[in-house]
Design a protein around this motif. Structure first.
Motif, PDB file in Angstrom:
ATOM      1  N   THR A 274       0.836  -1.203   0.000  1.00  0.00           N
ATOM      2  CA  THR A 274       0.000   0.000   0.000  1.00  0.00           C
ATOM      3  C   THR A 274       0.870   1.252   0.000  1.00  0.00           C
ATOM      4  O   THR A 274       1.778   1.384   0.820  1.00  0.00           O
ATOM      5  N   ILE A 275       0.575   2.145  -0.934  1.00  0.00           N
ATOM      6  CA  ILE A 275       1.229   3.449  -0.988  1.00  0.00           C
ATOM      7  C   ILE A 275       0.234   4.445  -0.404  1.00  0.00           C
ATOM      8  O   ILE A 275      -0.881   4.584  -0.903  1.00  0.00           O
ATOM      9  N   HIS A 276       0.627   5.113   0.672  1.00  0.00           N
ATOM     10  CA  HIS A 276      -0.234   6.079   1.358  1.00  0.00           C
ATOM     11  C   HIS A 276       0.100   7.478   0.851  1.00  0.00           C
ATOM     12  O   HIS A 276       1.263   7.892   0.891  1.00  0.00           O
ATOM     13  N   CYS A 277      -0.926   8.176   0.382  1.00  0.00           N
ATOM     14  CA  CYS A 277      -0.729   9.512  -0.181  1.00  0.00           C
ATOM     15  C   CYS A 277      -1.626  10.515   0.529  1.00  0.00           C
ATOM     16  O   CYS A 277      -2.683  10.165   1.062  1.00  0.00           O
ATOM     17  N   GLU A 278      -1.186  11.769   0.519  1.00  0.00           N
ATOM     18  CA  GLU A 278      -2.010  12.870   1.013  1.00  0.00           C
ATOM     19  C   GLU A 278      -1.795  14.063   0.104  1.00  0.00           C
ATOM     20  O   GLU A 278      -0.650  14.451  -0.173  1.00  0.00           O
ATOM     21  N   VAL A 279      -2.899  14.659  -0.354  1.00  0.00           N
ATOM     22  CA  VAL A 279      -2.823  15.844  -1.202  1.00  0.00           C
ATOM     23  C   VAL A 279      -2.337  17.010  -0.342  1.00  0.00           C
ATOM     24  O   VAL A 279      -2.940  17.334   0.679  1.00  0.00           O
ATOM     25  N   LEU A 280      -1.231  17.621  -0.760  1.00  0.00           N
ATOM     26  CA  LEU A 280      -0.619  18.710   0.000  1.00  0.00           C
ATOM     27  C   LEU A 280      -0.905  20.086  -0.583  1.00  0.00           C
ATOM     28  O   LEU A 280      -0.951  21.076   0.146  1.00  0.00           O
ATOM     29  N   GLU A 281      -1.077  20.159  -1.910  1.00  0.00           N
ATOM     30  CA  GLU A 281      -1.300  21.454  -2.555  1.00  0.00           C
ATOM     31  C   GLU A 281      -2.070  21.253  -3.850  1.00  0.00           C
ATOM     32  O   GLU A 281      -1.780  20.322  -4.606  1.00  0.00           O
ATOM     33  N   VAL A 282      -3.047  22.127  -4.080  1.00  0.00           N
ATOM     34  CA  VAL A 282      -3.847  22.095  -5.300  1.00  0.00           C
ATOM     35  C   VAL A 282      -4.020  23.528  -5.804  1.00  0.00           C
ATOM     36  O   VAL A 282      -4.656  24.346  -5.147  1.00  0.00           O
TER      37      VAL A 282
END
Length: 154
Positions: A67-75
Motif C-alpha cells: 500500500t502506498i499512502h498519499c495525502e494531497v498537500l497542494e492544489v
C-alpha cells in the motif's frame, strides 16, 4: 546538533514534457480518478482537494503490504498539484524499503501547449536507491504517455 546535520542525502526524479494540450486538459488527466487509474494506478479515496488521503496498491514485499499512502498537500488548479507518497517497511532492504517522498506536478502554458514538470523528491540514499531507480524508469515512461489519456471519456 541542528536539523541540517541530521538530514540524509536525497535524490529526486525530474521529468519535463511538453504536450499539445491546454493546461486544463492536462490538469484533468492528472486529477481525475478514472484517468489516473489508466495512466498510473487506480487510486482509492482520491479527490484533488488539499488534505485528502488516498492510497495506491502495488506489489507487496517482505513486511510491506504494497500500500502506498498519499495525502494531497497542494492544489492550484491548472498549475500545481502536490502529494505525499509514502510506503514500504523499515525492515525491508531494496524493493519495499521505507519511503517518504513528495510528488509535484507543475503545469506551465507554453506556445506549443502545456509544459508538465514532474519532480518526485525525497529518495534517501542509499536506503531508497532501488525505489529511485525503478520509479525513475516508471515516471520516464508514464509522463510522456499522459497525452494518450487526455481525450478519454469518463
Amino acid at each position: 546538533m541542528n536539523d541540517s546535520a541530521l538530514k540524509l542525502p536525497t535524490q529526486e526524479i525530474v521529468v519535463d514534457e511538453v504536450f499539445p494540450h491546454a493546461p486544463e486538459t492536462i490538469w484533468k488527466t492528472l486529477t481525475s480518478e478514472a484517468l489516473m487509474a489508466r495512466w498510473l494506478m487506480e487510486p482509492q479515496g482520491f479527490a484533488p482537494v488539499k488534505g485528502t488521503r488516498f492510497t495506491y496498491q502495488t506489489k507487496p514485499a517482505g513486511e510491506w503490504d504494497g500500500t502506498i499512502h498519499c495525502e494531497v498537500l497542494e492544489v492550484v488548479p491548472n498549475e500545481r498539484f502536490v502529494y505525499a507518497w509514502k510506503g514500504g517497511h523499515e525492515s525491508n532492504k531494496g524493493y519495499g524499503s521505507r519511503l517518504d517522498t513528495i510528488v509535484t506536478f507543475t503545469l506551465t502554458e507554453v506556445p506549443e501547449g502545456t509544459r508538465l514538470r514532474l519532480v518526485h523528491s525525497g529518495f534517501v540514499t542509499p536506503t531508497n536507491d532501488t525505489a529511485f531507480q525503478n520509479m525513475r524508469e516508471g515516471w520516464r515512461k508514464v509522463v510522456p504517455s499522459l497525452g494518450n489519456f487526455t481525450d478519454v471519456p469518463h
